[in-house]
Design an enzyme around this catalytic site. Structure first.
Site, PDB file in Angstrom:
ATOM      1  N   TRP A   1       7.920 -13.788 -12.034  1.00 23.41           N
ATOM      2  CA  TRP A   1       6.470 -13.833 -11.899  1.00 23.41           C
ATOM      3  C   TRP A   1       6.059 -14.169 -10.480  1.00 23.41           C
ATOM      4  CZ3 TRP A   1       3.579 -12.351 -15.987  1.00 23.41           C
ATOM      5  CH2 TRP A   1       4.189 -12.367 -17.258  1.00 23.41           C
TER       6      TRP A   1
ATOM      7  N   HIS B   1      -4.882 -12.910 -16.669  1.00 22.74           N
ATOM      8  CA  HIS B   1      -3.488 -13.331 -16.590  1.00 22.74           C
ATOM      9  C   HIS B   1      -2.739 -13.178 -17.898  1.00 22.74           C
ATOM     10  CE1 HIS B   1      -4.609 -16.092 -12.991  1.00 22.74           C
ATOM     11  NE2 HIS B   1      -4.574 -14.812 -12.673  1.00 22.74           N
TER      12      HIS B   1
ATOM     13  N   ILE C   1       2.031 -14.294 -20.926  1.00 25.25           N
ATOM     14  CA  ILE C   1       1.063 -15.090 -20.171  1.00 25.25           C
ATOM     15  C   ILE C   1       1.627 -15.391 -18.792  1.00 25.25           C
ATOM     16  CG2 ILE C   1      -0.290 -17.223 -20.173  1.00 25.25           C
ATOM     17  CD1 ILE C   1       0.434 -17.433 -23.204  1.00 25.25           C
ATOM     18  N   CYS C   2       0.863 -15.091 -17.776  1.00 23.76           N
ATOM     19  CA  CYS C   2       1.307 -15.389 -16.410  1.00 23.76           C
ATOM     20  C   CYS C   2       0.788 -16.779 -16.035  1.00 23.76           C
ATOM     21  CB  CYS C   2       0.769 -14.331 -15.442  1.00 23.76           C
ATOM     22  SG  CYS C   2       1.222 -14.631 -13.739  1.00 23.76           S
ATOM     23  N   LEU C   3       1.600 -17.781 -16.301  1.00 26.11           N
ATOM     24  CA  LEU C   3       1.201 -19.172 -16.030  1.00 26.11           C
ATOM     25  C   LEU C   3       2.440 -19.899 -15.537  1.00 26.11           C
ATOM     26  CD1 LEU C   3      -0.967 -21.401 -16.281  1.00 26.11           C
ATOM     27  CD2 LEU C   3      -0.223 -21.759 -18.620  1.00 26.11           C
TER      28      LEU C   3
END
Lengths: 354, 161
Positions: B154, B91, B98-100
């Site tokens: 996202w 991620h 950051i894919c959060l």
């Protein structure tokens, strides 16, 4: 033996009579019950910061043997207070050993809970203590969400709420940065039925509704700040409240209010005041409608600076009342909301049948 | 530094300043385990050292997080990225993005730098494989003009890692 059982049964009945729906009797003999306790705030729910459900379970040896007491559920209580609450009730049970004590125990529980009725810790939004003094030695106001009992400074939660509203307006759904909150509220608005859901608790994300906010919206009017205002504006409005001009305006308003009382709530602004030659009249000077009369009445009761006197001082009068205006605006908005509801529903049904 | 210095540098509001000062003090008293704040006099940009948790794929590795605060923090989420080299993680893109979800759609003003750091470390720790996201090249190419991850739309599809 039978008389003892009868006595215990009578005690449980008494409890039910006192606590009504808050007392859930699982077993009448030996008594086993759940009691939903709230602090004594004279039913002012906005002043309730804690609540709890306790279980009282007696054995067949009761009252010789004190009953078991457990905390089943609670809101707004930290671990320390939970522990203290239970210890107090259990100590009381030991103290009253061999007497019929259920009613006394419940009373003790409510007493202790009332003493603990304060929010604890920091505001999750600004991280400063909920109960604290600001520079002017005034205690900042705080509030809780009615559904989850999470507490915030009024100022902080309203700022956030206001932020969500603007976000929602400026970012349509397909905007890149639309937040969960705004998307959700938008959706709710669309389907019409749940317009009063306005967001999620910042702490636990539980959805909260307009009702969670109503008690704060009322407070907003009495707070010396404007929604999303900067601090210096706050000071300005505070100064204005005490200014000479403001005092005059207040006196004028009181006079109008007196007149209103004398005339059974109907007032007609005096003609000679309105039509002085050379006086600037902000065009349509609407004669106070009954709704406005009601509102000014309300404001008077809240001890707030007047809005109605605006028409006397003409052009110079806007600033000090901005909070009032906002507040009033909001109330109106909500009123409109409500009045629009049936219409929307009707439209929706129409769509469904088509 | 290209993509990292891009966010609109509007000065912090007074409210944001107060809140960040408070967070800074809190951090100094009680820093989250595994993190070190690199002291600068810039309140608006924090650089934080992350140590991979022992017993995970990232043990004994040290990375740097850059946290930029917007004018209206905490109403708006901070922009959090890894400074190069970014850890290899399904991620985390090679440009440090950051894919959060909590950094974007699920941000809440009740979150703090500290709680965000802990979430990122837990995301690292739960990874079972050291690799880039499948769409890494495409995404990084799209971001070339110094786009902030906050402008990305996202898709949060994976709740395992």
């Amino acid at each position: 033996m039978a008389t003892e059982e009868e006595e215990v049964a009578a005690e449980v009945e008494a409890l039910q009579a006192v606590y009504g729906d808050d007392c859930l009797v699982l077993d009448s003999y030996p008594p086993h019950l759940h009691l939903h306790i709230m602090p004594r705030t004279a039913d002012v729910t906005s002043e309730q910061f804690v609540e709890a459900v306790i279980a009282i379970r007696a054995s067949s040896q009761y009252p010789k043997e004190p009953p078991q007491i457990e905390l089943i559920d609670s809101k707004g209580l930290d671990d320390e207070r939970k522990k203290l609450l239970m210890t107090c009730i259990r100590d009381k049970a030991v103290e009253l050993s061999s007497c019929l004590m259920l009613v006394a125990l419940c009373e003790e529980a409510v007493d202790k809970l009332s003493q603990m009725n304060h929010p604890d810790g920091d505001c999750p939004l600004c991280l400063y203590p909920l109960v604290q003094e600001d520079e002017q030695k005034k205690i900042l106001r705080f509030m809780k969400l009615m559904s989850c009992f999470h507490c915030f400074h009024c100022e902080c939660i309203i700022r956030w709420w206001d932020w969500l509203q603007t976000e929602q307006k400026s970012n349509p759904i397909d905007s890149l940065s639309s937040t969960v909150h705004s998307v959700r509220t938008n959706e709710k608005k669309k389907d019409g039925g749940a317009e009063d859901s306005i967001g999620n608790c910042p702490v636990c994300r539980k959805v909260f509704h307009t009702k969670d906010f109503e008690h704060v919206l009322d407070l907003v009017g009495s707070l010396p700040f404007q929604l999303s205002s900067a601090e210096n504006e706050m000071e300005d409005s505070e100064k204005l409240r005490h200014s000479h001009q403001e005092n005059i305006r207040r006196q004028r308003f009181e006079a109008t209010f007196k007149l209103q009382q004398e005339n059974c709530g109907l007032i007609e602004p005096k003609k000679e005041v309105r039509v002085l030659p050379g006086m600037f009249l902000p065009l349509p000077v609407t004669p106070p409608t009954s709704a406005e009369t009601e509102e000014s009445h309300e404001q008077q009761q809240e001890g707030d600076p007047p809005v109605a006197s605006e028409m006397h001082t003409g052009a110079s009068s806007q600033m000090p009342n901005t909070t009032e205006h906002r507040n009033r605006g909001m109330r109106k908005q909500r009123a409109q909301h409500n009045s629009r509801r049936p219409g929307k529903r009707w439209v929706r049904r129409e769509n469904g049948s088509a | 530094m290209t993509s990292s210095s891009a966010p609109s540098r509007k000065a912090l509001s007074k409210i944001a300043c107060n809140r960040l000062q408070k967070e800074m003090v809190e951090w100094q008293v009680n820093p989250p385990a595994g993190f070190k704040h690199k002291v600068t006099d810039n309140l608006q940009r924090w650089v934080i050292e992350v140590s991979g948790a022992p017993g995970t794929l990232y043990a004994n590795e040290i990375y740097q997080l850059q946290v930029d605060f917007p004018e209206h923090y905490p109403m708006e989420a901070p922009q959090v990225i890894f400074l190069p080299p970014a850890p290899l993680h399904p991620h985390i893109y090679s440009n440090g993005h950051i894919c959060l979800d909590i950094l974007y759609d699920s941000w809440s003003p009740a979150m703090t730098v500290s709680s965000v750091c802990i979430s990122i470390l837990s995301m690292l720790s739960s990874s079972t494989v050291k690799q880039r996201p499948a769409d890494n090249d495409r995404y990084v190419k799209n971001c070339r003009n110094g786009r902030s991850p906050k402008e990305t739309r996202w898709w949060f599809h994976d709740d395992k890692v």
